[in-house]
Scaffold this motif. Structure first.
Motif, PDB file in Angstrom:
ATOM      1  N   ALA A  18     -23.016 -67.523  48.141  1.00  0.00           N
ATOM      2  CA  ALA A  18     -23.801 -67.693  49.365  1.00  0.00           C
ATOM      3  C   ALA A  18     -22.866 -67.977  50.531  1.00  0.00           C
ATOM      4  O   ALA A  18     -21.684 -68.283  50.339  1.00  0.00           O
ATOM      5  CB  ALA A  18     -24.808 -68.829  49.209  1.00  0.00           C
ATOM      6  N   VAL A  38     -22.767 -70.450  53.896  1.00  0.00           N
ATOM      7  CA  VAL A  38     -23.338 -71.563  54.643  1.00  0.00           C
ATOM      8  C   VAL A  38     -22.862 -71.459  56.091  1.00  0.00           C
ATOM      9  O   VAL A  38     -21.653 -71.455  56.354  1.00  0.00           O
ATOM     10  CB  VAL A  38     -22.923 -72.924  54.048  1.00  0.00           C
ATOM     11  N   PRO A  70     -27.094 -64.293  50.312  1.00  0.00           N
ATOM     12  CA  PRO A  70     -27.971 -65.366  50.802  1.00  0.00           C
ATOM     13  C   PRO A  70     -27.219 -66.248  51.794  1.00  0.00           C
ATOM     14  O   PRO A  70     -26.063 -66.598  51.572  1.00  0.00           O
ATOM     15  CB  PRO A  70     -28.334 -66.151  49.534  1.00  0.00           C
ATOM     16  N   LEU A 111     -27.459 -69.816  54.281  1.00  0.00           N
ATOM     17  CA  LEU A 111     -28.116 -71.090  54.527  1.00  0.00           C
ATOM     18  C   LEU A 111     -27.599 -71.634  55.856  1.00  0.00           C
ATOM     19  O   LEU A 111     -26.385 -71.759  56.043  1.00  0.00           O
ATOM     20  CB  LEU A 111     -27.830 -72.085  53.394  1.00  0.00           C
ATOM     21  N   SER A 158     -31.196 -65.697  56.762  1.00  0.00           N
ATOM     22  CA  SER A 158     -31.222 -67.050  56.227  1.00  0.00           C
ATOM     23  C   SER A 158     -32.340 -67.228  55.199  1.00  0.00           C
ATOM     24  O   SER A 158     -33.470 -66.782  55.406  1.00  0.00           O
ATOM     25  CB  SER A 158     -31.424 -68.053  57.366  1.00  0.00           C
ATOM     26  N   ALA A 171     -32.592 -70.492  53.917  1.00  0.00           N
ATOM     27  CA  ALA A 171     -32.854 -71.927  54.039  1.00  0.00           C
ATOM     28  C   ALA A 171     -32.336 -72.414  55.381  1.00  0.00           C
ATOM     29  O   ALA A 171     -31.378 -71.868  55.931  1.00  0.00           O
ATOM     30  CB  ALA A 171     -32.190 -72.699  52.904  1.00  0.00           C
ATOM     31  N   TYR A 172     -32.969 -73.460  55.909  1.00  0.00           N
ATOM     32  CA  TYR A 172     -32.614 -73.984  57.234  1.00  0.00           C
ATOM     33  C   TYR A 172     -32.627 -75.507  57.143  1.00  0.00           C
ATOM     34  O   TYR A 172     -33.654 -76.114  56.818  1.00  0.00           O
ATOM     35  CB  TYR A 172     -33.624 -73.488  58.264  1.00  0.00           C
ATOM     36  N   LEU A 193     -29.076 -79.537  49.700  1.00  0.00           N
ATOM     37  CA  LEU A 193     -28.364 -78.277  49.893  1.00  0.00           C
ATOM     38  C   LEU A 193     -27.910 -77.718  48.547  1.00  0.00           C
ATOM     39  O   LEU A 193     -28.059 -76.524  48.276  1.00  0.00           O
ATOM     40  CB  LEU A 193     -27.151 -78.485  50.812  1.00  0.00           C
ATOM     41  N   ARG A 217     -30.618 -76.080  46.528  1.00  0.00           N
ATOM     42  CA  ARG A 217     -30.932 -74.735  46.980  1.00  0.00           C
ATOM     43  C   ARG A 217     -29.868 -73.733  46.497  1.00  0.00           C
ATOM     44  O   ARG A 217     -30.186 -72.608  46.121  1.00  0.00           O
ATOM     45  CB  ARG A 217     -31.030 -74.702  48.507  1.00  0.00           C
ATOM     46  N   LEU A 218     -28.607 -74.153  46.504  1.00  0.00           N
ATOM     47  CA  LEU A 218     -27.554 -73.288  45.999  1.00  0.00           C
ATOM     48  C   LEU A 218     -27.744 -73.000  44.508  1.00  0.00           C
ATOM     49  O   LEU A 218     -27.509 -71.887  44.042  1.00  0.00           O
ATOM     50  CB  LEU A 218     -26.182 -73.925  46.232  1.00  0.00           C
TER      51      LEU A 218
END
Length: 553
Positions: A180, A182, A211, A213, A232, A234-235, A245, A248-249
């Motif tokens: 991902a 970030v 993905p 974030l 995104s 996720a926010y 965080l 979510r990862l």
């Protein structure tokens, strides 16, 4: 040109060439079976042999580029079926009509062989490899020091690459695909130029959507929509909860295919089974082929497939019978069975589904459709297995399931003469955490440990929540040195993770008891010994690892 695609094309062409070489003999066998049925007055065995040969050609010819041959064979098969089911009168007129259709089939086959065929490699959506431990972080504002976010994620085992310039990030994506990205906009806010570049260059790159974030201070609709449009998933708003965080990862990681899907192909047609195997292997799956139905149960036990591809009509046994046999064993109740056949009768297809099939695909089937169908079935099967076997809080295996995994691996280690390690892990002073910070924070600590276990251990290792704050880990083919190295690293890393509770922060440790087994099939003994080692770790002051070894049952 893509080397793997070139290789696939060559392999498919070799199979098609082999089928072409055998086609005259297959047509001759059909003619011979027809003459036998004529001589013997259309006895059931003779008629069925003719039908099966026609059925096989109807399903296979199109797959190898002989579409007209397959279509003609299907038409002749329908005539034979009508006779077998007494839907038409078998007389001289019928036999003459059938002989004419057979002559047409042979003529079409001869013309196809003279014309030749062209093999086109299918456009298979092969998933790009993703490094599940690699994480890219883009910081939109210049910062002189790596923030605590990166330091905390390092404890979870991520290989971090931090960028403050878009061009550097772009070059990194050319050489590696991360789990991902970030995007840290916590100081500068959401940048339209940056999000536009991400949308154009990262989110739409190839067949893998990276993905992303976002971390940003704005909560307004426009800023959040910019992040969504950039890709995104996720926010987050500062101050960032690293545990949230990381959760979510982990969920993103689970969506990636950590292990290839395993597909068992059951088909008596060797060339056709090999064709399917090549396609699925090229798409990143692992396959095993069974050409004799008698071998299915042994192969199921050894291979443990995610999906079974089953031919419907085979010599001696039908796919109906084999599927019914598989469904008798509760261990395989959840394994999808996908039937592949040129059978077009709806009542037969419905019957196949009724006795345990999950899908019916009609031969010849488009290569890309076959790959997509198998992949979706396998993914769904794994998702259901996770739901049924996982602890609701941590997502790890339930108590009963982790014990089953230990029993299975203990027996396998004896057969393979390999070392097996089994560990019990307990959170130190967990009651104090609950009493001080509340059960909700305590649950987050347990989830944090479960995430770390999944991140640090191998895909082949089994991880379960044994009960309360106690976890269990099965490490196949692992000796004392290997077990101590990975579990000590895990213990040290967890002790460095900072947990947040309102405006307070704290750390937690674990104690670990490990048993190393060489030639032990008694899983209950292993649990007893690991629990004893864990008790010693607790008695000796906690936050440590104790090892016991058992040489035999």
């Amino acid at each position: 040109m893509n080397t793997s695609v070139d290789q696939l094309r060559e392999q498919l062409k070799a199979l098609a060439d082999h089928y072409a070489q055998e086609l005259p003999d297959k047509l001759a066998e059909i003619e011979q079976a027809f003459q036998g049925a004529l001589r013997n007055g259309w006895q059931s065995d003779d008629a069925d042999q003719l039908r099966r040969k026609l059925h096989s050609m109807a399903g296979a010819a199109g797959t190898f580029g002989f579409e007209a041959v397959g279509k003609s064979a299907r038409e002749v098969e329908q005539q034979v079926l009508a006779a077998m089911e007494n839907a038409v009168k078998i007389d001289t007129r019928f036999e003459q009509q059938l002989n004419g259709k057979l002559s047409g089939l042979i003529s079409i086959g001869e013309q196809a062989l003279q014309s030749g065929i062209e093999i086109v490699a299918p456009e298979v959506n092969r998933l790009k490899p993703v490094d599940a431990n690699r994480l890219f972080i883009y910081i939109s504002a210049n910062q002189t020091a790596v923030p605590s976010l990166q330091l905390q994620l390092l404890h979870y085992g991520y290989k971090l690459s931090v960028f403050s310039r878009i061009d550097e990030l772009a070059r990194a994506f050319d050489s590696a695909l991360p789990l991902a990205l970030v995007v840290d906009c916590s100081l500068s806010g959401v940048d339209e130029e940056v999000t536009h570049w991400l949308q154009q260059q990262v989110a739409g790159s190839g067949d893998f959507r990276t993905p992303m974030l976002f971390i940003a201070p704005e909560t307004d609709f426009k800023s959040r929509m910019q992040a969504v449009n950039a890709g995104s998933v996720a926010y987050f708003t500062p101050p960032l909860d690293v545990t949230e965080l990381f959760e979510r990862l982990v969920s993103i990681n689970q969506l990636q295919e950590e292990m290839p899907y395993d597909v068992l192909i059951v088909d008596d047609d060797v060339d056709l089974a090999q064709h399917y195997s090549l396609l699925l292997t090229h798409a990143g799956m692992r396959t095993q082929v069974v050409n004799r139905p008698e071998e299915v149960l042994d192969k199921l036990a050894d291979f443990r497939p995610d999906v079974v591809l089953m031919d419907l009509y085979m010599p001696e046994y039908t796919g109906f019978e084999v599927a019914s046999l598989i469904r008798q064993d509760k261990s395989y109740v959840g394994v999808p069975i996908v039937f592949l056949s040129s059978e077009t009768r709806s009542d037969r297809q419905l019957y196949a589904l009724g006795i345990g099939g999950d899908e019916f695909l009609t031969k010849p089937i488009a290569d890309d459709y076959l790959v997509a169908s198998v992949r979706y079935r396998a993914r769904r099967a794994r998702e259901l297995d996770v739901v049924m076997s996982s602890d609701s809080l941590t997502g790890l295996l339930k108590h009963t399931r982790i014990k089953e995994e230990l029993h299975k691996e203990a027996r396998r280690s004896v057969r393979q003469n390999e070392a097996l390690a089994f560990a019990m892990i307990d959170v130190d002073y967990f009651k104090k955490v609950n009493d001080t910070y509340g059960h909700q924070i305590g649950d987050r600590v347990l989830k944090s440990l479960s995430h770390l276990l999944r991140q640090r251990l191998r895909v082949s290792d089994a991880i379960g929540r044994y009960g309360g704050e106690e976890f269990a880990v099965v490490l196949p083919n692992t000796d004392r040195e290997g077990a101590v190295a990975v579990l000590e690293s895990l213990r040290e890393s967890f002790a460095e993770i900072v947990h947040e509770a309102d405006d307070k922060s704290f750390k937690v440790t674990v104690s670990i008891g490990v048993v190393i087994c060489q030639g032990c099939s008694n899983s209950e003994l292993l649990i007893e010994q690991a629990d004893r080692a864990l008790y010693r770790a607790k008695q000796n002051g906690r936050n440590q690892l104790v090892v016991e070894e058992v040489s035999q049952d």
